[in-house]
Motif scaffolding. Structure first.
Motif, PDB file in Angstrom:
ATOM      1  N   GLY A  96      25.722  71.473  23.403  1.00  0.00           N
ATOM      2  CA  GLY A  96      25.894  70.133  22.854  1.00  0.00           C
ATOM      3  C   GLY A  96      24.561  69.469  22.554  1.00  0.00           C
ATOM      4  O   GLY A  96      24.426  68.761  21.552  1.00  0.00           O
ATOM      5  N   ASP A 153      34.870  68.109  22.615  1.00  0.00           N
ATOM      6  CA  ASP A 153      34.193  67.977  23.903  1.00  0.00           C
ATOM      7  C   ASP A 153      34.599  66.681  24.586  1.00  0.00           C
ATOM      8  O   ASP A 153      34.811  66.653  25.803  1.00  0.00           O
ATOM      9  CB  ASP A 153      32.675  68.018  23.684  1.00  0.00           C
ATOM     10  N   TYR A 154      34.731  65.615  23.809  1.00  0.00           N
ATOM     11  CA  TYR A 154      35.137  64.333  24.392  1.00  0.00           C
ATOM     12  C   TYR A 154      36.535  64.421  24.990  1.00  0.00           C
ATOM     13  O   TYR A 154      36.777  63.961  26.112  1.00  0.00           O
ATOM     14  CB  TYR A 154      35.095  63.230  23.343  1.00  0.00           C
ATOM     15  N   CYS A 193      36.456  66.547  28.235  1.00  0.00           N
ATOM     16  CA  CYS A 193      35.796  65.841  29.338  1.00  0.00           C
ATOM     17  C   CYS A 193      36.643  64.675  29.827  1.00  0.00           C
ATOM     18  O   CYS A 193      36.787  64.448  31.032  1.00  0.00           O
ATOM     19  CB  CYS A 193      34.421  65.341  28.892  1.00  0.00           C
ATOM     20  N   SER A 234      31.870  67.032  18.991  1.00  0.00           N
ATOM     21  CA  SER A 234      31.946  65.793  19.769  1.00  0.00           C
ATOM     22  C   SER A 234      33.387  65.386  20.039  1.00  0.00           C
ATOM     23  O   SER A 234      33.699  64.896  21.145  1.00  0.00           O
ATOM     24  CB  SER A 234      31.203  64.660  19.046  1.00  0.00           C
ATOM     25  N   THR A 266      27.335  72.376  27.666  1.00  0.00           N
ATOM     26  CA  THR A 266      26.554  71.133  27.676  1.00  0.00           C
ATOM     27  C   THR A 266      25.212  71.347  26.994  1.00  0.00           C
ATOM     28  O   THR A 266      24.766  70.510  26.194  1.00  0.00           O
ATOM     29  CB  THR A 266      26.344  70.642  29.113  1.00  0.00           C
ATOM     30  N   SER A 317      29.774  62.268  26.607  1.00  0.00           N
ATOM     31  CA  SER A 317      30.557  62.645  25.436  1.00  0.00           C
ATOM     32  C   SER A 317      31.055  61.423  24.672  1.00  0.00           C
ATOM     33  O   SER A 317      31.187  61.453  23.449  1.00  0.00           O
ATOM     34  CB  SER A 317      31.745  63.534  25.847  1.00  0.00           C
ATOM     35  N   ARG A 328      28.166  60.323  22.623  1.00  0.00           N
ATOM     36  CA  ARG A 328      28.040  61.236  21.488  1.00  0.00           C
ATOM     37  C   ARG A 328      29.096  60.923  20.426  1.00  0.00           C
ATOM     38  O   ARG A 328      28.841  61.032  19.224  1.00  0.00           O
ATOM     39  CB  ARG A 328      28.203  62.684  21.962  1.00  0.00           C
ATOM     40  N   THR A 369      31.748  62.803  30.777  1.00  0.00           N
ATOM     41  CA  THR A 369      32.598  61.965  29.926  1.00  0.00           C
ATOM     42  C   THR A 369      31.820  60.787  29.363  1.00  0.00           C
ATOM     43  O   THR A 369      31.972  60.429  28.188  1.00  0.00           O
ATOM     44  CB  THR A 369      33.818  61.471  30.719  1.00  0.00           C
TER      45      THR A 369
END
Length: 382
Positions: free
Chosen positions: A14, A186-187, A190, A183, A11, A137, A140, A134
């Motif tokens: 990010g 990670d999305y 999450c 992104s 995190t 993300s 983002r 979430t």
């Protein structure tokens, strides 16, 4: 697996990527302004502001939906809420995402490093952490596809079409690619972890293959569209037409993501931009046919654009960039599609049980919790 120390560290990573990407874009804009390239400076800043503004709008709306913004009476009961005026000011100052990062990290660090083992094993607590992650993300993801991907096309157009090169441009391009890669992965991680009945995408080979598939398909798409704009700037209207098709599809699917009709229209417009570059399932339903049609159409366009450029541009064969760019477009498109097939054939963990709808699975939740969970189920998938 709950919200771990590694998740906290990623995190923070990010945040660094987010700040670096925006910072390099602003640096490039300043350089263009100093060189007298006002149009390039304006477009660079426009893409940055568009991405940031959209993320702040949705962030504020979700704060309101989830009870994060309250009147003075409610704030006396819940200490973690903001007054409406404070929330508006913070989001106007582009600090909404940073507030979310701060709240997520504060709660995550307390959970995984400070609290007792009994608290650290609280399933609902970890689910709430992943819900916050979430939301962040998703914001983002919006910012990335409204800012980083158009920024890539602009910078590549300037480099390829006008032979204007500098170190900071290459840093900006590299930062945008990293932002896109981070992104999207990670999305996905999450999102899948935030739903109780969906298997998490494990680290290792599945993550590497998914990252490579997304990065390669998006890279080939961005390079092909950049080559199209280099051929003639009027071809930017072709991008607008592709965006319009994506928006029409979202209207046809009757997306129901936002609590406000006006915000839903903005959401559909943003999804239309995302669909220019990559596929997302906007309804959470079986999307094999839609994905097949989408990637066949995109691959066909990607492969035809270099051919069209070669036929319509007399000096294409002699230019110093055409053959390398065409080679990367062909290679990344084909290899990306192969990795896509590999991932969904062998490495994709499917839903283990039907995801509860807001009536059957959430009937005992409060209104704010119900809205937050409904949003989780309505997020873009794939």
């Amino acid at each position: 697996m709950g919200f771990t120390k590694r998740r906290c560290i990623t995190t923070v990573f990010g945040i660094v990527i987010y700040v670096t990407d925006v910072g390099t874009d602003l640096w490039v804009a300043v350089q263009y302004f100093e060189d007298g390239r006002v149009a390039w400076c304006t477009l660079t800043l426009l893409f940055v502001l568009c991405g940031l503004a959209c993320a702040q709008i949705f962030s504020y709306a979700w704060f309101c939906d989830d009870g994060g913004v309250a009147d003075s009476a409610d704030r006396a009961v819940r200490a973690d809420t903001l007054s409406r005026r404070s929330a508006v000011v913070l989001h106007l100052l582009q600090l909404g995402i940073f507030i979310r990062y701060y709240r997520l990290l504060r709660k995550a660090v307390r959970t995984v490093w400070v609290c007792s083992p009994s608290v650290r094993d609280d399933t609902e607590l970890h689910r709430d952490l992943f819900a916050k992650a979430t939301d962040l993300s998703m914001l983002r993801l919006f910012e990335t596809f409204l800012e980083s991907t158009p920024q890539l096309i602009l910078q590549l157009y300037i480099i390829l079409g006008h032979d204007h090169r500098s170190v900071i441009q290459y840093v900006c391009i590299t930062g945008s690619f990293f932002n896109i890669a981070w992104s999207t992965v990670d999305y996905r991680r999450c999102f899948r972890r935030s739903l109780p009945d969906v298997s998490e995408m494990p680290w290792g080979l599945p993550t590497v293959v998914y990252l490579s598939y997304k990065l390669l398909t998006v890279s080939g798409r961005v390079l092909a569209l950049s080559l199209l704009v280099v051929l003639h700037t009027y071809y930017v209207f072709a991008l607008a037409f592709v965006w319009l098709l994506g928006v029409i599809w979202t209207y046809r699917e009757e997306t129901d993501f936002c609590t406000s009709k006006h915000l839903e229209k903005l959401y559909r417009a943003v999804v239309g931009v995302i669909l220019i570059f990559t596929f997302f399932n906007i309804k959470g339903q079986n999307s094999k046919l839609q994905m097949l049609v989408y990637y066949v159409a995109c691959a066909t366009q990607n492969l035809l654009i270099p051919v069209m450029f070669f036929c319509l541009e007399p000096g294409a064969a002699k230019s110093d960039f055409f053959w390398p760019v065409a080679g990367v477009i062909f290679t990344s498109t084909i290899l990306g599609l192969l990795l896509l097939c590999l991932f969904y054939k062998f490495l994709h963990r499917k839903t283990e049980a039907p995801v509860a709808d807001e009536v059957d699975g959430l009937r005992n939740e409060g209104k704010k919790d119900l809205e937050a969970k409904r949003r989780m189920q309505a997020f873009l998938q794939h």
